[in-house]
Scaffold this motif. Structure first.
Motif, PDB file in Angstrom:
ATOM      1  N   TYR A 197       0.822  -1.220   0.000  1.00  0.00           N
ATOM      2  CA  TYR A 197       0.000   0.000   0.000  1.00  0.00           C
ATOM      3  C   TYR A 197       0.854   1.268   0.000  1.00  0.00           C
ATOM      4  O   TYR A 197       0.308   2.374  -0.034  1.00  0.00           O
ATOM      5  CB  TYR A 197      -0.950   0.007   1.201  1.00  0.00           C
ATOM      6  N   ASP A 198       2.184   1.126   0.040  1.00  0.00           N
ATOM      7  CA  ASP A 198       3.077   2.277   0.015  1.00  0.00           C
ATOM      8  C   ASP A 198       3.481   2.633  -1.414  1.00  0.00           C
ATOM      9  O   ASP A 198       3.411   1.804  -2.328  1.00  0.00           O
ATOM     10  CB  ASP A 198       4.338   1.998   0.836  1.00  0.00           C
ATOM     11  N   THR A 199       3.915   3.870  -1.593  1.00  0.00           N
ATOM     12  CA  THR A 199       4.391   4.334  -2.893  1.00  0.00           C
ATOM     13  C   THR A 199       5.461   5.398  -2.681  1.00  0.00           C
ATOM     14  O   THR A 199       5.569   5.966  -1.589  1.00  0.00           O
ATOM     15  CB  THR A 199       3.232   4.913  -3.728  1.00  0.00           C
ATOM     16  N   ARG A 200       6.208   5.672  -3.741  1.00  0.00           N
ATOM     17  CA  ARG A 200       7.129   6.806  -3.742  1.00  0.00           C
ATOM     18  C   ARG A 200       6.759   7.776  -4.863  1.00  0.00           C
ATOM     19  O   ARG A 200       7.615   8.496  -5.376  1.00  0.00           O
ATOM     20  CB  ARG A 200       8.576   6.333  -3.925  1.00  0.00           C
ATOM     21  N   ALA A 201       5.524   7.806  -5.235  1.00  0.00           N
ATOM     22  CA  ALA A 201       5.084   8.632  -6.358  1.00  0.00           C
ATOM     23  C   ALA A 201       5.425  10.097  -6.141  1.00  0.00           C
ATOM     24  O   ALA A 201       5.356  10.615  -5.024  1.00  0.00           O
ATOM     25  CB  ALA A 201       3.580   8.472  -6.550  1.00  0.00           C
ATOM     26  N   GLY A 202       5.781  10.777  -7.239  1.00  0.00           N
ATOM     27  CA  GLY A 202       6.213  12.161  -7.117  1.00  0.00           C
ATOM     28  C   GLY A 202       5.254  13.181  -7.682  1.00  0.00           C
ATOM     29  O   GLY A 202       5.331  14.359  -7.332  1.00  0.00           O
ATOM     30  N   ILE A 203       4.337  12.792  -8.564  1.00  0.00           N
ATOM     31  CA  ILE A 203       3.452  13.760  -9.187  1.00  0.00           C
ATOM     32  C   ILE A 203       2.555  14.410  -8.130  1.00  0.00           C
ATOM     33  O   ILE A 203       2.057  13.751  -7.218  1.00  0.00           O
ATOM     34  CB  ILE A 203       2.606  13.106 -10.299  1.00  0.00           C
ATOM     35  N   ALA A 204       2.373  15.719  -8.241  1.00  0.00           N
ATOM     36  CA  ALA A 204       1.550  16.457  -7.289  1.00  0.00           C
ATOM     37  C   ALA A 204       0.379  17.099  -8.025  1.00  0.00           C
ATOM     38  O   ALA A 204       0.471  17.414  -9.209  1.00  0.00           O
ATOM     39  CB  ALA A 204       2.375  17.531  -6.580  1.00  0.00           C
ATOM     40  N   GLY A 205      -0.705  17.290  -7.310  1.00  0.00           N
ATOM     41  CA  GLY A 205      -1.864  17.934  -7.912  1.00  0.00           C
ATOM     42  C   GLY A 205      -3.149  17.521  -7.227  1.00  0.00           C
ATOM     43  O   GLY A 205      -3.164  16.717  -6.294  1.00  0.00           O
ATOM     44  N   LYS A 206      -4.238  18.055  -7.738  1.00  0.00           N
ATOM     45  CA  LYS A 206      -5.545  17.848  -7.132  1.00  0.00           C
ATOM     46  C   LYS A 206      -6.113  16.486  -7.503  1.00  0.00           C
ATOM     47  O   LYS A 206      -5.902  15.984  -8.606  1.00  0.00           O
ATOM     48  CB  LYS A 206      -6.493  18.957  -7.608  1.00  0.00           C
ATOM     49  N   ASN A 207      -6.829  15.881  -6.542  1.00  0.00           N
ATOM     50  CA  ASN A 207      -7.573  14.656  -6.818  1.00  0.00           C
ATOM     51  C   ASN A 207      -8.962  14.834  -6.225  1.00  0.00           C
ATOM     52  O   ASN A 207      -9.122  14.928  -5.008  1.00  0.00           O
ATOM     53  CB  ASN A 207      -6.889  13.443  -6.201  1.00  0.00           C
ATOM     54  N   SER A 208      -9.964  14.917  -7.073  1.00  0.00           N
ATOM     55  CA  SER A 208     -11.315  15.196  -6.591  1.00  0.00           C
ATOM     56  C   SER A 208     -12.336  14.675  -7.591  1.00  0.00           C
ATOM     57  O   SER A 208     -12.129  14.758  -8.807  1.00  0.00           O
ATOM     58  CB  SER A 208     -11.508  16.713  -6.400  1.00  0.00           C
ATOM     59  N   VAL A 209     -13.428  14.117  -7.065  1.00  0.00           N
ATOM     60  CA  VAL A 209     -14.550  13.665  -7.892  1.00  0.00           C
ATOM     61  C   VAL A 209     -15.828  14.259  -7.321  1.00  0.00           C
ATOM     62  O   VAL A 209     -16.103  14.129  -6.126  1.00  0.00           O
ATOM     63  CB  VAL A 209     -14.662  12.128  -7.920  1.00  0.00           C
ATOM     64  N   GLU A 210     -16.591  14.918  -8.164  1.00  0.00           N
ATOM     65  CA  GLU A 210     -17.883  15.467  -7.764  1.00  0.00           C
ATOM     66  C   GLU A 210     -18.953  14.943  -8.709  1.00  0.00           C
ATOM     67  O   GLU A 210     -18.820  15.056  -9.925  1.00  0.00           O
ATOM     68  CB  GLU A 210     -17.871  16.998  -7.806  1.00  0.00           C
ATOM     69  N   THR A 211     -20.009  14.364  -8.153  1.00  0.00           N
ATOM     70  CA  THR A 211     -21.130  13.895  -8.957  1.00  0.00           C
ATOM     71  C   THR A 211     -22.426  14.373  -8.320  1.00  0.00           C
ATOM     72  O   THR A 211     -22.529  14.476  -7.091  1.00  0.00           O
ATOM     73  CB  THR A 211     -21.159  12.364  -9.068  1.00  0.00           C
ATOM     74  N   GLU A 212     -23.408  14.648  -9.155  1.00  0.00           N
ATOM     75  CA  GLU A 212     -24.722  15.022  -8.644  1.00  0.00           C
ATOM     76  C   GLU A 212     -25.783  14.637  -9.661  1.00  0.00           C
ATOM     77  O   GLU A 212     -25.501  14.503 -10.862  1.00  0.00           O
ATOM     78  CB  GLU A 212     -24.802  16.515  -8.337  1.00  0.00           C
ATOM     79  N   GLY A 213     -26.980  14.430  -9.161  1.00  0.00           N
ATOM     80  CA  GLY A 213     -28.066  14.063 -10.054  1.00  0.00           C
ATOM     81  C   GLY A 213     -29.418  14.370  -9.456  1.00  0.00           C
ATOM     82  O   GLY A 213     -29.570  14.517  -8.240  1.00  0.00           O
ATOM     83  N   TRP A 214     -30.406  14.488 -10.329  1.00  0.00           N
ATOM     84  CA  TRP A 214     -31.775  14.714  -9.898  1.00  0.00           C
ATOM     85  C   TRP A 214     -32.698  13.801 -10.698  1.00  0.00           C
ATOM     86  O   TRP A 214     -32.353  13.336 -11.794  1.00  0.00           O
ATOM     87  CB  TRP A 214     -32.194  16.184 -10.096  1.00  0.00           C
ATOM     88  N   SER A 215     -33.866  13.536 -10.152  1.00  0.00           N
ATOM     89  CA  SER A 215     -34.850  12.735 -10.879  1.00  0.00           C
ATOM     90  C   SER A 215     -36.254  13.123 -10.426  1.00  0.00           C
ATOM     91  O   SER A 215     -36.466  13.536  -9.283  1.00  0.00           O
ATOM     92  CB  SER A 215     -34.623  11.242 -10.649  1.00  0.00           C
ATOM     93  N   VAL A 216     -37.181  12.984 -11.344  1.00  0.00           N
ATOM     94  CA  VAL A 216     -38.613  13.206 -11.065  1.00  0.00           C
ATOM     95  C   VAL A 216     -39.355  11.987 -11.602  1.00  0.00           C
ATOM     96  O   VAL A 216     -39.295  11.690 -12.807  1.00  0.00           O
ATOM     97  CB  VAL A 216     -39.141  14.480 -11.738  1.00  0.00           C
ATOM     98  N   THR A 217     -40.010  11.272 -10.715  1.00  0.00           N
ATOM     99  CA  THR A 217     -40.741  10.062 -11.088  1.00  0.00           C
ATOM    100  C   THR A 217     -42.223  10.251 -10.790  1.00  0.00           C
ATOM    101  O   THR A 217     -42.587  10.714  -9.701  1.00  0.00           O
ATOM    102  CB  THR A 217     -40.222   8.843 -10.309  1.00  0.00           C
ATOM    103  N   GLY A 218     -43.047   9.900 -11.753  1.00  0.00           N
ATOM    104  CA  GLY A 218     -44.491   9.963 -11.566  1.00  0.00           C
ATOM    105  C   GLY A 218     -45.136   8.652 -11.982  1.00  0.00           C
ATOM    106  O   GLY A 218     -44.744   8.045 -12.979  1.00  0.00           O
ATOM    107  N   GLN A 219     -46.109   8.208 -11.200  1.00  0.00           N
ATOM    108  CA  GLN A 219     -46.797   6.949 -11.506  1.00  0.00           C
ATOM    109  C   GLN A 219     -48.303   7.120 -11.303  1.00  0.00           C
ATOM    110  O   GLN A 219     -48.746   7.656 -10.287  1.00  0.00           O
ATOM    111  CB  GLN A 219     -46.264   5.821 -10.615  1.00  0.00           C
ATOM    112  N   TRP A 220     -49.075   6.653 -12.282  1.00  0.00           N
ATOM    113  CA  TRP A 220     -50.540   6.765 -12.235  1.00  0.00           C
ATOM    114  C   TRP A 220     -51.134   5.393 -12.527  1.00  0.00           C
ATOM    115  O   TRP A 220     -50.964   4.852 -13.615  1.00  0.00           O
ATOM    116  CB  TRP A 220     -51.021   7.791 -13.266  1.00  0.00           C
TER     117      TRP A 220
END
Length: 737
Positions: free
Chosen positions: A281-304
């Motif tokens: 589980y260890d590393t010596r990685a050197g690259i630097a920068g942002k790591n981020s995931v954003e997800t969102e969703g909406w739904s409208v359900t109708g039943q008759w």
């Protein structure tokens, strides 16, 4: 372990023979107290049905079963579902990789279609980023195995995973708060509640925070490695003005700020920083920068519910996500093979259904529309070449479909169903690839401004893909408790273009690739035996897989430089196997859940065209993420304790040897392994308080779930493995009313 699994499958065959000789006899109902014989209801055919009546292979895991094993996210399905791979993608914290019966998609790059469809309350999630859904506020998860193209569309060629959330209570307020502490400084909090504003309207929501230190360290930067930092919430409102009308509005959002996941060097390279570390589980990685995931969703359900026969349903939904990520393929401080990237996508879908149910005919028909857009870019910073290679592009998709699936009761016991779906996908793509001098990020990803050294790919393309996917099945009730069935179904996954294609090395990449198809045959037996003490599903399947979309990786040889890939319809395969799963009620206090899968998947054809001359190399290629054997056994002991109820669930899950790539690799290929888990849950009197202790991977198995392979001096022998979680313990306390 293999012998045990084979015996289980032979036992399934013996049951089939037993039932065939006694099908005219109705099983007597279970009358002994204490046995749970509740009917399992699923929506595999887009309408509520008993599990035993559905001529489809379905695994249904309810909230109580998921709670007993301490399931934290949907990757737990891999342990309990036969012939399924459901796991976090290599180099990712929340991107989903799924395979069912040998069919899936390992590469989550934008523009590629997944081979297993993911649905949240009947809303299709088109992209795998942020799709490793944490389990909360859930009613059940269904896993549908085999092509589901008739009812679920073009990208369910391997199967579908359905995440079904709970409906709100219109009669009284509800509240649940759960807190967890565990190994690696785990700190999780989940709060869920709902309030009825009237006897027709309720609002509710859930908030979840998941925090954990890393399983390892980045020894170069000091950062946590394999940590978790996720915040999620979901809100909904439900309105039922009368018994015939129902409306739901829902919104969800997930933010994952976990650190980058770089993997572990499996072989040493040149220099002290390229040594193999003792801790996977260890590393010596050197690259630097942002790591981020954003997800969102909406739904409208109708039943008759128009009347006793007709029900109309509408599902409107939108989703979008954005990912910033970095992966260090070489695992050293040097920029030998560093990959910064971003992905973005959005989608809108609309589905209309009409469901009908008469004494002899039941079914569903509808139309579907989806408009999706995905874009992204990544750099390959190749320090030893003194280059940065940018691959970027976008693809838009408009999908139209019409579908129907109808079941007929020919007699009281004999039933037949027929269905079909017409799909048309219109796609448009822009693909760009260029070399920049200097081993730093390109200007496209915010690096030093500089001119392009060489444009390798730059084209615009569009194409329409159209397919009709039929399904047929026949089922016969051997008794009130047993159903046998046979089915045929077609699956189809849309074509497209390789967003990484290098037209200089492989000019044919501009032509894109065509759809792939599966023709699947299945026979099964499901129901219950021994006065319903044994509830089970068993199936044998055979699939004819054509025009497989396969990524072939190429490292250029001198005088050429760079890394390229080509995606084309290289393969044709034969896949067959068997499955047996269910629950056994052994005593009033002891129950067992089990699953066994056998999978035989072989290439009949594998045409490589990367050298310009078509060559069949099928005898050197293997299926990815498709172990021959998989199995699960969990036993729950239930007893009274201190006025409450104690449930103890030890479990074993087994996965046979499997390949991470279609080329056998003795360094990266994973040997068979067994995971040992334990869940201990105590419900206090009145069921308001609950205390639980969960142990995962108690034998501390080390097993790979992904990898990258770039051997040779040019890339400093960068062969990288990504590992599943080590041994962990979690203590949980929950209060609800």
């Amino acid at each position: 372990m293999k012998s045990i699994l084979k015996v289980a499958l032979l036992a399934s065959a013996a049951q089939v023979a037993f039932v065939s000789g006694a099908f005219a006899q109705d099983a007597a109902p279970a009358t002994q107290p204490g046995f749970n014989i509740e009917e399992v209801v699923v929506t595999a055919r887009r309408r509520e049905e008993s599990l035993k009546d559905v001529p489809v292979s379905v695994s249904a895991l309810g909230a109580e079963r998921l709670e007993a094993m301490g399931a934290s996210d949907i990757t737990t399905l891999q342990q309990q579902t036969p012939n399924a791979t459901v796991q976090i993608a290599r180099g990712s914290n929340s991107t989903l990789i799924s395979f069912i019966r040998g069919v899936g998609q390992q590469d989550p790059l934008w523009g590629f279609e997944p081979g297993v469809g993911l649905y949240v309350d009947d809303v299709y999630v088109a992209r795998p980023q942020g799709a490793v859904l944490d389990i909360f506020d859930i009613e059940r998860i269904e896993v549908l195995r085999g092509p589901q193209g008739t009812l679920y569309g073009r990208n369910t060629i391997g199967g579908a995973i359905k995440y079904v959330t709970k409906k709100l209570d219109l009669t009284r307020p509800q509240f649940t708060a759960r807190g967890s502490l565990g190994s690696y400084d785990q700190r999780d909090v989940v709060v869920t509640g709902s309030v009825p504003l009237t006897d027709q309207l309720a609002i509710g929501g859930s908030v979840a925070s998941y925090d954990r230190d890393g399983f390892g360290k980045n020894l170069n930067t000091g950062d946590e490695h394999y940590d978790k930092d996720v915040f999620a919430y979901r809100a909904s409102a439900e309105y039922a003005p009368n018994d015939d009308l129902f409306f739901r509005v829902a919104y969800d959002r997930v933010k994952d700020d976990s650190n980058p996941r770089h993997g572990h060097r499996e072989l040493p390279g040149t220099g002290a920083d390229a040594a193999v570390l003792d801790d996977v589980y260890d590393t010596r990685a050197g690259i630097a920068g942002k790591n981020s995931v954003e997800t969102e969703g909406w739904s409208v359900t109708g039943q008759w519910n128009v009347n006793d026969i007709i029900t109309l349903k509408s599902i409107s939904a939108g989703r979008e996500s954005y990912t910033d990520t970095i992966i260090d393929f070489d695992g050293t401080p040097a920029p030998t093979l560093d990959i910064p990237a971003f992905y973005a996508d959005e989608q809108f879908s609309q589905e209309f259904q009409v469901q009908f149910n008469t004494d002899r005919v039941q079914g569903v028909a509808g139309v579907y529309y989806m408009n999706g857009f995905a874009k992204g870019a990544f750099d390959t910073v190749a320090g030893n070449l003194g280059l940065a290679i940018n691959s970027s592009g976008k693809v838009s998709t408009t999908s139209l479909a019409a579908f129907a699936d109808v079941s007929f009761d020919i007699t009281d016991r004999l039933k037949a169903s027929v269905g079909g779906r017409w799909t048309q996908d219109s796609k448009n793509a822009n693909v760009f690839r260029a070399f920049y001098l200097g081993a730093t990020r390109t200007p496209i990803l915010g690096g030093t401004p500089r001119a392009i050294l060489q444009t390798r790919t730059n084209y615009v393309a569009d194409k329409d893909f159209e397919e009709f996917t039929p399904r047929f099945s026949v089922s016969y009730e051997l008794s009130d408790d047993l159903t046998a069935y046979a089915s045929y179904s077609d699956g189809f996954k849309s074509g497209g273009w390789d967003m990484r294609g290098d037209a200089f090395l492989t000019p044919q990449t501009v032509n894109g690739y065509e759809p792939e198809t599966v023709k699947a045959y299945e026979i099964g037996l499901k129901g219950s035996l021994f006065e319903r003490r044994l509830q089970f599903s068993s199936a044998w399947f055979y699939s004819d897989y054509k025009d497989q979309q396969i990524t072939t990786q190429q490292v250029a040889t001198p005088p050429q430089v760079g890394i390229a890939s080509i995606v084309d319809n290289a393969g044709a395969s034969t896949i067959w196997g068997a499955e047996f799963e269910g629950s056994a009620y052994l005593t009033q206090s002891l129950t067992a859940n089990f699953a066994v899968g056998y999978l035989n998947a072989e290439f009949d054809e594998f045409i490589t065209n990367i050298t310009g001359t078509p060559v069949d190399i099928s005898d050197t290629r293997e299926f990815q993420n498709s172990p021959e054997w998989s199995g699960y056994l969990g036993v729950t002991y239930k007893t009274a304790l201190a006025g409450g109820t104690l449930r103890v669930t030890p479990s074993l899950s087994y996965r046979d040897d499997y390949h991470l790539f279609d080329v056998a690799d003795p360094v990266l290929d994973q040997k068979g392994y067994t995971l040992v888990d334990l869940g201990i849950v105590w419900d206090a009197p009145g069921d308001q308080w609950q205390v639980a202790l969960y142990g995962k991977n108690l034998t501390d198995e080390e097993y790979r779930v992904g990898g990258y392979s770039f051997p040779g001096a040019t890339y400093n022998n960068s062969i990288i493995g990504f590992y599943g979680p080590p041994r962990t313990w979690t203590a949980t306390i929950q209060y609800k009313f």
